[in-house]
Design an enzyme around this catalytic site. Structure first.
Site, PDB file in Angstrom:
ATOM      1  N   LEU A  92       0.795  -1.052  -0.018  1.00 39.15           N
ATOM      2  CA  LEU A  92      -0.239  -0.021  -0.058  1.00 39.15           C
ATOM      3  C   LEU A  92       0.906   1.308   0.195  1.00 39.15           C
ATOM      4  CD1 LEU A  92      -2.565  -0.947   2.707  1.00 39.15           C
ATOM      5  CD2 LEU A  92      -2.822  -1.411   0.153  1.00 39.15           C
ATOM      6  N   HIS A  93       0.429   2.143  -0.711  1.00 37.42           N
ATOM      7  CA  HIS A  93       0.852   3.590  -0.599  1.00 37.42           C
ATOM      8  C   HIS A  93      -0.263   4.577  -0.519  1.00 37.42           C
ATOM      9  CE1 HIS A  93      -0.643   3.884  -4.923  1.00 37.42           C
ATOM     10  NE2 HIS A  93      -0.033   2.536  -5.117  1.00 37.42           N
ATOM     11  N   GLU A  94       0.206   5.939  -0.568  1.00 37.99           N
ATOM     12  CA  GLU A  94      -0.871   7.020  -0.179  1.00 37.99           C
ATOM     13  C   GLU A  94      -1.766   7.355  -1.192  1.00 37.99           C
ATOM     14  OE1 GLU A  94      -2.419  10.084   1.687  1.00 37.99           O
ATOM     15  OE2 GLU A  94      -0.571   8.705   2.416  1.00 37.99           O
ATOM     16  N   GLY A  95      -1.854   6.488  -2.300  1.00 35.74           N
ATOM     17  CA  GLY A  95      -2.909   6.574  -3.421  1.00 35.74           C
ATOM     18  C   GLY A  95      -4.028   5.539  -2.784  1.00 35.74           C
ATOM     19  N   HIS A  96      -3.491   4.201  -2.221  1.00 30.96           N
ATOM     20  CA  HIS A  96      -4.571   3.356  -1.668  1.00 30.96           C
ATOM     21  C   HIS A  96      -5.180   3.888  -0.330  1.00 30.96           C
ATOM     22  CE1 HIS A  96      -1.692   0.257  -3.484  1.00 30.96           C
ATOM     23  NE2 HIS A  96      -2.764  -0.176  -4.077  1.00 30.96           N
ATOM     24  N   MET A 107       1.682   7.327  -8.270  1.00 34.61           N
ATOM     25  CA  MET A 107       1.995   6.207  -7.310  1.00 34.61           C
ATOM     26  C   MET A 107       1.431   5.021  -7.520  1.00 34.61           C
ATOM     27  SD  MET A 107       1.172   8.425  -3.752  1.00 34.61           S
ATOM     28  CE  MET A 107       2.054   9.698  -3.200  1.00 34.61           C
TER      29      MET A 107
END
Length: 281
Positions: free
Chosen positions: A33-37, A186
């Site tokens: 996971l990243h900030e987009g998720h 991202m």
């Protein structure tokens, strides 16, 4: 935070906690996971009384076994990131056998031609895998709303078509692409990039923004030639495809009509495949 690994356990919990005043939001992911998720999760938490996130690396949507093997799996880190949004989010992290009941095969879907363009043309069977797992997850979670990032815009349109054709009672919500400060979209795959390659990959978005500027005054053939020449100057990139397509049908455009158009691109750098897109009008 509740974490379920089995379909029955999650289904029973959601059934016991659903009611006329509740709404279930769902964010399907493959983890890393990243900030987009996290932005999708925040939107779901704001819109719904219950939010579920799935973390499942789906083998049937990978054409390249090496890509499947190397795809990052970071469940412990993912759970910590989810907790920064809300400890009330429900995590579903099943095994492959749990999702496929020991028969890891995709079903065949028709998405009215959406699956034949771009990613579908370059990754045969990919969208059958996507449709199979998303349908399975929808059957388990039974969400009122499901959230997908526009970075995978073709996937978003395919899922919308699947929900429409199967008359699924779920609202499919597309959310804007989040980008790194350089403009790079991202993506979980970004974590596999070296620092140098990550800097270089910003060229993808730079080129897309230039195509948007060119779109107003140049024809599509000229723009495609410009992009091919731009990437041709950098041998570290392999330009797999660049298309300007109708947002509704995803069919490549040759002339500009009174429609919404979007530019789509797939590029490989150091054997890591990156995709991106941008609206043009």
């Amino acid at each position: 935070m509740l974490i379920f690994n089995d379909k029955a356990g999650l289904g029973n919990y959601l059934a016991a906690h659903s009611g006329s005043n509740s709404a279930i939001g769902f964010v399907p992911t493959m983890g890393a996971l990243h900030e987009g998720h996290l932005s999708l999760l925040r939107q779901s938490v704001a819109d719904n009384t219950v939010t579920v996130i799935s973390i499942f690396v789906n083998p049937t949507q990978f054409n390249n076994p090496d890509d499947l093997e190397k795809y990052p799996r970071t469940l412990d880190s993912d759970v910590k990131k989810i907790g920064t949004v809300s400890e009330a989010i429900i995590v579903f992290a099943p095994s492959v056998d749990e999702m496929y009941d020991g028969n890891t095969q995709s079903a065949h879907f028709s998405f009215d031609g959406l699956e034949e363009q771009m990613e579908g043309a370059h990754r045969p069977g990919h969208f059958d895998g996507v449709g199979t797992i998303v349908k399975k997850l929808f059957d388990i979670v039974k969400p009122d709303r499901a959230y997908f990032g526009e970075k995978d815009f073709q996937q978003l349109q395919v899922v919308r078509k699947m929900a429409e054709k199967a008359s699924l009672p779920v609202q499919i919500i597309g959310c804007p692409i989040l980008r790194e400060p350089s403009g790079l979209a991202m993506s979980s795959r970004n974590e596999r990039l070296s620092g140098e390659d990550r800097e270089k990959a910003a060229f993808i978005y730079k080129t897309l923004t230039e195509t948007r500027e060119l779109f107003e005054f140049h024809d599509i053939a000229q723009i495609k030639k410009y992009v091919a020449n731009a990437f041709g100057q950098y041998p570290e990139f392999v330009l797999e495809y660049f298309e300007i397509a109708d947002e509704a049908t995803l069919k490549p455009a040759t002339v500009k009509l009174d429609k919404k158009y979007r530019a789509f691109i797939a590029v490989t750098i150091s054997n890591i495949r990156l995709i991106d897109n941008i609206p043009l009008n």
